[in-house]
Design an enzyme around this catalytic site. Structure first.
Site, short mmCIF file in Angstrom:
data_model
loop_
_atom_site.label_atom_id
_atom_site.label_comp_id
_atom_site.label_asym_id
_atom_site.label_seq_id
_atom_site.Cartn_x
_atom_site.Cartn_y
_atom_site.Cartn_z
N HIS A 193 -0.28 67.01 81.40
CA HIS A 193 0.55 65.82 81.19
C HIS A 193 -0.14 64.82 80.27
O HIS A 193 0.41 63.74 80.01
CB HIS A 193 0.87 65.13 82.53
CG HIS A 193 1.82 65.91 83.38
ND1 HIS A 193 2.13 65.54 84.68
CD2 HIS A 193 2.53 67.04 83.15
CE1 HIS A 193 2.98 66.41 85.19
NE2 HIS A 193 3.24 67.33 84.28
N HIS A 216 6.53 76.91 82.72
CA HIS A 216 7.85 77.08 83.33
C HIS A 216 8.27 78.54 83.36
O HIS A 216 9.10 78.93 84.18
CB HIS A 216 8.88 76.22 82.60
CG HIS A 216 8.85 74.78 83.01
ND1 HIS A 216 9.96 74.07 83.36
CD2 HIS A 216 7.80 73.92 83.16
CE1 HIS A 216 9.63 72.83 83.70
NE2 HIS A 216 8.32 72.72 83.57
N ASN A 248 14.93 72.14 83.28
CA ASN A 248 14.55 72.63 81.95
C ASN A 248 15.37 72.09 80.79
O ASN A 248 14.90 72.08 79.65
CB ASN A 248 14.63 74.16 81.92
CG ASN A 248 13.55 74.81 82.74
OD1 ASN A 248 12.48 74.24 82.96
ND2 ASN A 248 13.81 76.03 83.20
N ARG A 286 4.11 73.75 78.08
CA ARG A 286 5.04 73.58 79.21
C ARG A 286 5.96 74.78 79.34
O ARG A 286 6.30 75.20 80.46
CB ARG A 286 5.84 72.30 79.01
CG ARG A 286 6.79 71.96 80.16
CD ARG A 286 7.28 70.53 80.06
NE ARG A 286 8.18 70.21 81.17
CZ ARG A 286 9.50 70.13 81.07
NH1 ARG A 286 10.09 70.36 79.90
NH2 ARG A 286 10.25 69.82 82.11
#
Length: 341
Positions: free
Chosen positions: A183, A56, A84, A52
């Site tokens: 996910h 990001h 975040n 992740r």
């Protein structure tokens, strides 16, 4: 269990090259792998965190390591933006890898590349699949919370918003469905999905597209106003195999077990749903596409050549760099001691 190399040779973006550090720092990728393996051994959830973290990073000003930069008195950095904080994790793993690499090859390997390698290694550990990472990224000098807010897809997004967001990054609708499969591991804070549990609409408190049994379970974990009173409560994003990178995320989706509005959105468009159905039928198909999309994502707006810099500490831009005004920047030795204590 042996790791499956789904794509021995990955496509290379402009300025990036597989084996970029083969001469300048041949141990770089192994050192990152060791740092990741050690961290995951102590906490399996770090694998999801590192994947992740790379996502990001890439979606905000490209894959330039800017998500790793700390905030200062004069600037709120990406990592402290609402999407975040406090959910991003794994920073200490990047710190450890950087410290080990700097000891071997000073001022050579970028934080952006370390993060890309760490995501790949996390996928290998959690999903038994790996790929070669084109490298040569340089580190950015700017990190602001506003950039994160403007660029990161929201878990509340509908299908059209998601497709549009990925298109802006030169990723296709299929890439979006494929990468959403990340996910399948990791956790989420309640605030990202309670919109589906309480006051969903004038006719239904709960999103009717969610399994009623699943909604009941989630309500017990995340009561109303839990984000206010229990802000650190989390829930597994995939309730079937929460620590394994596999296709069960898609299986859950088709059984009304998607957690976010953005997950459920993949079923609201016939083209997107066709991809979901294909991945339900074949985990191999999804994994092969997933590693390709990861390489593609890793090429978003990269800095190469003489652009950017090679940060000495992943948390701060180099002293004298043109970018954010950073005061009292520690030298790398001081920083490494703080970060690993």
């Amino acid at each position: 269990m042996a790791v499956i190399a789904l794509f021995p040779i990955a496509a290379e973006g402009a300025g990036l090259k597989v084996g970029f550090y083969s001469k300048s720092c041949p141990s770089a990728e192994n050192l990152v792998q060791q740092a990741v393996a050690s961290a995951v051994k102590n906490n399996s959830g770090i694998a999801a965190g590192l994947i992740r973290l790379h996502f990001h990073d890439c979606f905000v000003k490209g894959c330039d390591g800017s998500v790793l930069i700390d905030s200062t008195a004069n600037n709120t950095a990406e990592k402290d933006a609402i999407p975040n904080k406090p959910s991003l994790r794994g920073f200490e793993v990047i710190d450890a890898a950087k410290k080990a690499i700097e000891a071997k090859c000073p001022k050579t390997v970028s934080c952006a590349d370390i993060l890309a390698f760490a995501a790949r290694d996390s996928i290998a550990l959690a999903g038994n699949a790996t790929y070669k990472v084109p490298a040569g990224r340089r580190d950015g000098r700017i990190s602001t919370d506003q950039n994160a807010l403007s660029n990161l897809p929201s878990p509340l997004s509908m299908a059209s918003e998601l497709v549009g967001n990925f298109t802006l990054k030169n990723l296709t609708a299929e890439d979006m469905v494929v990468l959403s499969g990340a996910h399948t591991i990791g956790v989420s804070h309640c605030s990202s999905f309670t919109n589906r549990l309480y006051g969903f609409s004038n006719t239904s408190q709960v999103d009717p597209t969610m399994s009623s049994a699943y909604a009941f379970l989630l309500k017990n974990i995340c009561p109303a106003n839990s984000s206010r009173f229990f802000p650190n409560t989390t829930n597994n994003m995939d309730i079937i195999t929460p620590t394994v990178l596999d296709n069960k995320y898609y299986v859950g989706l088709t059984n009304n077990l998607g957690l976010f509005t953005s997950d459920q959105a993949l079923l609201t468009n016939s083209t997107l749903k066709a991809s979901v159905d294909a991945f339900v039928k074949s985990e191999k198909t999804w994994k092969s596409k997933f590693v390709k999309s990861m390489v593609k994502m890793g090429d978003i707006e990269v800095l190469t050549g003489t652009q950017g810099e090679i940060r000495l500490s992943c948390r701060v831009i180099n002293k004298g760099s043109v970018g954010l005004e950073l005061n009292n920047v520690p030298n790398f030795g001081e920083f490494a001691e703080i970060a690993t204590s």
